[in-house]
Design an enzyme around this catalytic site. Structure first.
Site, PDB file in Angstrom:
ATOM      1  N   HIS A  46       1.027   4.092  -3.707  1.00 14.28           N
ATOM      2  CA  HIS A  46       0.112   5.415  -3.095  1.00 14.28           C
ATOM      3  C   HIS A  46       0.842   5.863  -1.938  1.00 14.28           C
ATOM      4  O   HIS A  46       0.403   5.477  -0.928  1.00 14.28           O
ATOM      5  CB  HIS A  46      -1.303   4.738  -2.928  1.00 14.28           C
ATOM      6  N   HIS A  80      -0.008  -1.033  -9.177  1.00 13.71           N
ATOM      7  CA  HIS A  80      -1.571  -1.391  -9.201  1.00 13.71           C
ATOM      8  C   HIS A  80      -1.840  -2.335 -10.568  1.00 13.71           C
ATOM      9  O   HIS A  80      -2.938  -2.773 -10.686  1.00 13.71           O
ATOM     10  CB  HIS A  80      -2.301  -0.110  -9.128  1.00 13.71           C
ATOM     11  N   CYS A 102       2.733  -5.248  -9.720  1.00  8.56           N
ATOM     12  CA  CYS A 102       3.080  -6.378  -8.527  1.00  8.56           C
ATOM     13  C   CYS A 102       2.783  -7.809  -9.180  1.00  8.56           C
ATOM     14  O   CYS A 102       1.921  -7.972  -9.788  1.00  8.56           O
ATOM     15  CB  CYS A 102       2.307  -6.132  -7.244  1.00  8.56           C
ATOM     16  N   GLU A 132      -6.273  -0.685  -9.313  1.00  3.45           N
ATOM     17  CA  GLU A 132      -5.964  -2.133  -9.482  1.00  3.45           C
ATOM     18  C   GLU A 132      -7.320  -2.694 -10.026  1.00  3.45           C
ATOM     19  O   GLU A 132      -7.171  -3.537 -10.779  1.00  3.45           O
ATOM     20  CB  GLU A 132      -5.789  -2.896  -8.159  1.00  3.45           C
ATOM     21  N   THR A 171      -6.321  -7.570  -4.544  1.00  4.14           N
ATOM     22  CA  THR A 171      -5.371  -7.932  -3.804  1.00  4.14           C
ATOM     23  C   THR A 171      -5.198  -7.333  -2.348  1.00  4.14           C
ATOM     24  O   THR A 171      -4.491  -7.783  -1.317  1.00  4.14           O
ATOM     25  CB  THR A 171      -4.149  -8.006  -4.440  1.00  4.14           C
ATOM     26  N   SER A 229      -4.568   5.099  -0.401  1.00  2.00           N
ATOM     27  CA  SER A 229      -3.975   3.544  -0.191  1.00  2.00           C
ATOM     28  C   SER A 229      -4.976   2.627   0.363  1.00  2.00           C
ATOM     29  O   SER A 229      -5.632   2.531   1.511  1.00  2.00           O
ATOM     30  CB  SER A 229      -2.599   3.569   0.786  1.00  2.00           C
ATOM     31  N   SER A 230      -5.513   1.905  -0.420  1.00  2.00           N
ATOM     32  CA  SER A 230      -6.600   0.606  -0.086  1.00  2.00           C
ATOM     33  C   SER A 230      -5.946  -0.061   0.966  1.00  2.00           C
ATOM     34  O   SER A 230      -6.993  -0.163   2.287  1.00  2.00           O
ATOM     35  CB  SER A 230      -6.768  -0.140  -1.289  1.00  2.00           C
ATOM     36  N   ASN A 231      -4.898  -0.616   0.907  1.00  2.00           N
ATOM     37  CA  ASN A 231      -4.587  -1.565   2.266  1.00  2.00           C
ATOM     38  C   ASN A 231      -4.267  -0.970   3.421  1.00  2.00           C
ATOM     39  O   ASN A 231      -4.595  -1.192   4.491  1.00  2.00           O
ATOM     40  CB  ASN A 231      -3.397  -2.363   1.729  1.00  2.00           C
ATOM     41  N   SER A 274       2.827   0.571   1.108  1.00  2.00           N
ATOM     42  CA  SER A 274       3.370   1.575   0.632  1.00  2.00           C
ATOM     43  C   SER A 274       4.119   2.614   1.408  1.00  2.00           C
ATOM     44  O   SER A 274       4.737   3.573   0.956  1.00  2.00           O
ATOM     45  CB  SER A 274       2.691   1.988  -0.647  1.00  2.00           C
TER      46      SER A 274
END
Length: 320
Positions: A46, A80, A102, A132, A171, A229-231, A274
């Protein structure tokens, strides 16, 4: 003109994780070995900058496999992860498929499959609609995995048999939020089975801890990353919760609104898993145009994780 002084606290670790490095390497290695085009289902990671740079090298990004116009060309699945139906469709069309999922996401897939094989009902903690989550739920038959997002969801969910219950997680979640959700599940269902090693990946955890270490010291936290981007989004939230008055997600230095960035003396910068380091450097250079900048790296720990490429890309003589 005399520029006002500004200290930039640079959080470390930040930026690319091992799974993202591997995914990008898979696309670039496939292009080097087999030439263009290489098809990629969904964004490989992402980040628009990464996607655009791979497009320039000959990657073609598609939403679904039926958009692949030449089935003799390699097709790469994103970091993802994908539902089982996707590689099955690729096999039915005799595609040369390369899986860039991943390995830490694959670990969650394997946990889900193991729980299901042993007759456990599975609860997945994650964000609805995230690729994901779609990929993880797609490892098993419809209905085998129940998705929850919040503590309130954990408080309300009903299960068939509390003695045959397991949970897994996306994750890239907030470590703190997920801990609260798990605590509520464990309170309600003391026998619930969790992962042998927590599912939130090392990179997500490390980047959140690094932000916590600088958040109380800065007037502004900039997270370099993409809106989807989730993270990266979690880093913004962590900064806000741990003492930063302003916590912003920014894709590029050109997105900065300088009218809101006056009077600063200390800021923090980090990057989602990312986001390439070049975008962090671009951000620092942009501040140098407006401030007399001193950069201080605040390093929480070193990362030395690396994941192998798929066998097909390690054997240079392989042809699709």
């Amino acid at each position: 003109m005399i520029k006002p002084p500004l200290t930039i606290l640079l959080a470390a670790p930040r930026g690319f994780c091992a799974g993202v490095v591997r995914a990008i390497d898979i696309v670039e290695r496939a292009l080097a070995l087999y030439g263009a085009p290489v098809f990629v289902r969904h964004e490989i990671v992402h980040n628009k900058f990464v996607v655009d740079s791979l497009k320039a090298k000959g990657a073609i990004f598609v939403k679904e496999l039926d958009e692949v116009t030449d089935t003799t060309r390699p097709v790469v699945f994103s970091a993802h992860g994908v539902p089982k139906s996707v590689p099955a469709m690729a096999a039915a069309r005799h595609m040369f498929q390369l899986d860039a999922t991943c390995p830490l996401v694959t670990k969650v897939h394997m946990e889900a499959q193991r729980h299901h094989a042993e007759g456990f009902e599975i609860i997945l903690i994650g964000h609805q609609g995230h690729p994901e989550v779609i990929g993880t739920m797609g490892q098993l038959p419809d209905g085998a995995v129940r998705l929850i997002e919040t503590v309130e969801d954990a408080r309300r969910i009903s299960v068939l048999n509390p003695e045959k219950l397991a949970y897994i997680t996306q994750t890239t979640l907030s470590v703190d939020d997920t801990r609260d959700v798990i605590s509520e599940l464990q309170r309600r269902f003391p026998s619930i089975r969790g992962p042998y090693k927590e599912d939130i990946c090392y990179a997500t955890t490390n980047r959140q801890e690094a932000v916590k270490s600088i958040a109380p010291r800065v007037q502004l936290l900039l997270v370099v990353g993409a809106p989807n981007s989730s993270n990266s989004q979690r880093l913004v939230e962590v900064g806000a919760r741990h003492g930063t008055p302003r916590s912003l997600l920014v894709q590029r230095a050109s997105d900065l609104d300088w009218s809101t960035l006056e009077g600063l003396s200390v800021i923090g910068i980090t990057a989602g898993a990312s986001a390439p380091e070049s975008l962090v450097n671009e951000m620092i250079d942009a501040f140098r145009d407006h401030y007399d900048v001193a950069v201080e790296t605040v390093s929480l720990r070193e990362e030395n994780v690396a994941f192998k490429l798929p066998r097909e890309l390690r054997e240079t003589s392989t042809a699709p």
